[in-house]
Design an enzyme around this catalytic site. Structure first.
Site, PDB file in Angstrom:
ATOM      1  N   ASP A  12      -3.074  -7.850  -7.397  1.00 24.24           N
ATOM      2  CA  ASP A  12      -4.449  -8.248  -7.718  1.00 24.24           C
ATOM      3  C   ASP A  12      -4.664  -7.985  -9.208  1.00 24.24           C
ATOM      4  O   ASP A  12      -5.341  -7.031  -9.594  1.00 24.24           O
ATOM      5  CB  ASP A  12      -5.424  -7.461  -6.842  1.00 24.24           C
ATOM      6  CG  ASP A  12      -5.165  -7.712  -5.363  1.00 24.24           C
ATOM      7  OD1 ASP A  12      -5.550  -8.778  -4.869  1.00 24.24           O
ATOM      8  OD2 ASP A  12      -4.526  -6.862  -4.708  1.00 24.24           O
TER       9      ASP A  12
ATOM     10  N   HIS B 209       0.833  -1.207   0.000  1.00 25.14           N
ATOM     11  CA  HIS B 209       0.000   0.000   0.000  1.00 25.14           C
ATOM     12  C   HIS B 209       0.868   1.257   0.000  1.00 25.14           C
ATOM     13  O   HIS B 209       0.593   2.222  -0.713  1.00 25.14           O
ATOM     14  CB  HIS B 209      -0.891   0.046   1.248  1.00 25.14           C
ATOM     15  CG  HIS B 209      -1.802  -1.129   1.429  1.00 25.14           C
ATOM     16  ND1 HIS B 209      -1.679  -2.003   2.481  1.00 25.14           N
ATOM     17  CD2 HIS B 209      -2.849  -1.568   0.706  1.00 25.14           C
ATOM     18  CE1 HIS B 209      -2.623  -2.936   2.395  1.00 25.14           C
ATOM     19  NE2 HIS B 209      -3.345  -2.700   1.329  1.00 25.14           N
TER      20      HIS B 209
ATOM     21  N   ARG C  36      -3.619 -10.166   5.078  1.00 27.96           N
ATOM     22  CA  ARG C  36      -3.995 -11.474   5.628  1.00 27.96           C
ATOM     23  C   ARG C  36      -2.789 -12.287   6.104  1.00 27.96           C
ATOM     24  O   ARG C  36      -2.977 -13.291   6.802  1.00 27.96           O
ATOM     25  CB  ARG C  36      -4.764 -12.289   4.584  1.00 27.96           C
ATOM     26  CG  ARG C  36      -6.150 -11.749   4.274  1.00 27.96           C
ATOM     27  CD  ARG C  36      -6.910 -12.700   3.372  1.00 27.96           C
ATOM     28  NE  ARG C  36      -8.284 -12.269   3.111  1.00 27.96           N
ATOM     29  CZ  ARG C  36      -8.632 -11.433   2.141  1.00 27.96           C
ATOM     30  NH1 ARG C  36      -7.726 -10.934   1.332  1.00 27.96           N
ATOM     31  NH2 ARG C  36      -9.895 -11.085   1.973  1.00 27.96           N
TER      32      ARG C  36
HETATM   33  P1  AMP Z   1      -6.336  -4.174  -0.242  1.00 31.65           P
HETATM   34  O1  AMP Z   1      -6.202  -3.324   0.970  1.00 31.65           O
HETATM   35  O2  AMP Z   1      -5.829  -5.558  -0.068  1.00 31.65           O
HETATM   36  O3  AMP Z   1      -7.695  -4.100  -0.864  1.00 31.65           O
HETATM   37  O4  AMP Z   1      -5.348  -3.555  -1.313  1.00 31.65           O
HETATM   38  C1  AMP Z   1      -5.417  -2.189  -1.656  1.00 31.65           C
HETATM   39  C2  AMP Z   1      -4.526  -1.934  -2.842  1.00 31.65           C
HETATM   40  O5  AMP Z   1      -3.200  -2.318  -2.537  1.00 31.65           O
HETATM   41  C3  AMP Z   1      -4.937  -2.735  -4.086  1.00 31.65           C
HETATM   42  O6  AMP Z   1      -4.724  -1.945  -5.245  1.00 31.65           O
HETATM   43  C4  AMP Z   1      -3.985  -3.886  -4.038  1.00 31.65           C
HETATM   44  O7  AMP Z   1      -3.741  -4.455  -5.316  1.00 31.65           O
HETATM   45  C5  AMP Z   1      -2.743  -3.223  -3.500  1.00 31.65           C
HETATM   46  N1  AMP Z   1      -1.849  -4.210  -2.915  1.00 31.65           N
HETATM   47  C6  AMP Z   1      -2.161  -5.152  -1.990  1.00 31.65           C
HETATM   48  N2  AMP Z   1      -1.099  -5.918  -1.708  1.00 31.65           N
HETATM   49  C7  AMP Z   1      -0.088  -5.472  -2.498  1.00 31.65           C
HETATM   50  C8  AMP Z   1       1.273  -5.851  -2.686  1.00 31.65           C
HETATM   51  N3  AMP Z   1       1.818  -6.874  -2.001  1.00 31.65           N
HETATM   52  N4  AMP Z   1       2.009  -5.163  -3.570  1.00 31.65           N
HETATM   53  C9  AMP Z   1       1.461  -4.136  -4.280  1.00 31.65           C
HETATM   54  N5  AMP Z   1       0.204  -3.713  -4.147  1.00 31.65           N
HETATM   55  C10 AMP Z   1      -0.565  -4.381  -3.261  1.00 31.65           C
END
Ligand code: AMP
Length: 296
Positions: free
Chosen positions: A144, A31, A181
């Site tokens: 994702d 993030h 997670r």
């Molecule tokens: P989330 O909070 O999991 O919904 O993720 C929010 C944003 O962060 C989304 O655009 C995800 O694709 C991105 N994101 C989550 N994990 C990663 C990661 N390991 N590397 C890069 N972006 C990430």
């Protein structure tokens, strides 16, 4: 960073161009890389934080999703966020939404097949963020990959005047893709989980050595995951990067995606691949992730 709870407050406090980083919170370096990149793209950086009930198909997954607003506010600010938009459920969904956004052809396979209604929930909430905040650019992680394809297509189909951009996957030092997670994994599950990225890297090496056949690449990942023990493979799929549908051979920009269950926790990961043999495995941290810090 200013903590705001309503769409109207964000619209009233923006100055100049706006970059949006949508998240579900419990921020990690993946993030933060998006928030830092956002600062290069616009004058005002908004990080949204909303654990979206509409995109969870499992009630226990929603209940157990980690939450820590104060922690996230400090991290977002340090990464350059101007506004943390953390709406309550009643701001986001004053009524049970009758209008839902479906990007059907891109959500038949992979995550769409295994998580009923997931992408409708994601596309609906991101459409609301686009409509309510009016960003000029929105940043998403390539971790994702199917979601990025879905949201790029949604923005184009619905004529949202926003540029949707993807950024590399950030990984822990052993290769496991960062995910909020990950903190829920037992030590044994955490150890096994490294087989996911090991399998993807082995497949990327096969591509560099000339392999282009989908089932061969999927087999490389599957063998690593199954061989690790303690992981249930849901799918390994070579997919078209734009349509998120499975392809028999690497003859266009693609990603090799994998979904695994480690106990009760579901993990996904992928590598970007091109027919020229270029691979996009993302970047690795050299230190332990802030996910595991006792104090922020
Ligand atoms: P989330 O909070 O999991 O919904 O993720 C929010 C944003 O962060 C989304 O655009 C995800 O694709 C991105 N994101 C989550 N994990 C990663 C990661 N390991 N590397 C890069 N972006 C990430």
């Amino acid at each position: 960073v200013r903590l705001l709870r309503t769409f109207g407050e964000v619209r009233a406090s923006r100055s100049g161009s706006l970059a949006l980083v949508p998240t579900m919170g419990f921020l990690h370096e993946g993030h933060l890389s998006l928030i830092e990149a956002a600062g290069e793209l616009a004058e005002t950086v908004v990080v949204s934080l909303f654990v979206n009930p509409l995109q969870f198909d499992q009630a226990d997954d929603l209940a157990r999703y980690p939450r820590a607003l104060d922690r996230d506010a400090g991290l977002a600010e340090a990464a350059g966020a101007d506004i943390l938009f953390a709406p309550g459920v009643s701001e986001m969904y004053p009524l049970e939404p009758a209008t839902r956004v479906s990007v059907a052809p891109l959500t038949v396979e992979m995550e769409g097949a295994h998580r009923r209604g997931h992408f409708e929930g994601v596309a609906t909430v991101v459409a609301k963020l686009f409509a309510g905040l009016q960003p000029d650019v929105a940043l998403f992680g390539r971790k994702d990959a199917q979601q990025l394809a879905v949201l790029s297509r949604m923005a184009a189909d619905l004529s949202f005047p926003v540029r949707v951009v993807g950024y590399p996957t950030v990984r822990e030092s052993d290769g496991l893709a960062l995910s909020s997670r990950n903190v829920l994994l037992s030590p044994a599950e955490r150890k096994s989980a490294v087989a996911i990225s090991r399998g993807l890297l082995a497949a990327a090496a096969a591509v560099a050595a000339g392999e282009r056949v989908g089932v061969a690449l999927e087999g490389v990942v599957a063998a690593e995951v199954v061989g690790a023990g303690g992981l249930d493979l849901e799918y390994a799929a070579l997919a078209d990067a734009a349509t998120a549908t499975r392809i028999p051979a690497l003859d266009r920009p693609a990603f090799l995606a994998v979904a695994v269950r480690a106990g009760a926790i579901r993990l996904i990961d992928n590598v970007g691949l091109t027919p020229d043999g270029e691979t996009d495995p993302g970047v690795r941290l050299t230190r332990p992730s802030i996910l595991y810090a006792k104090e922020r």
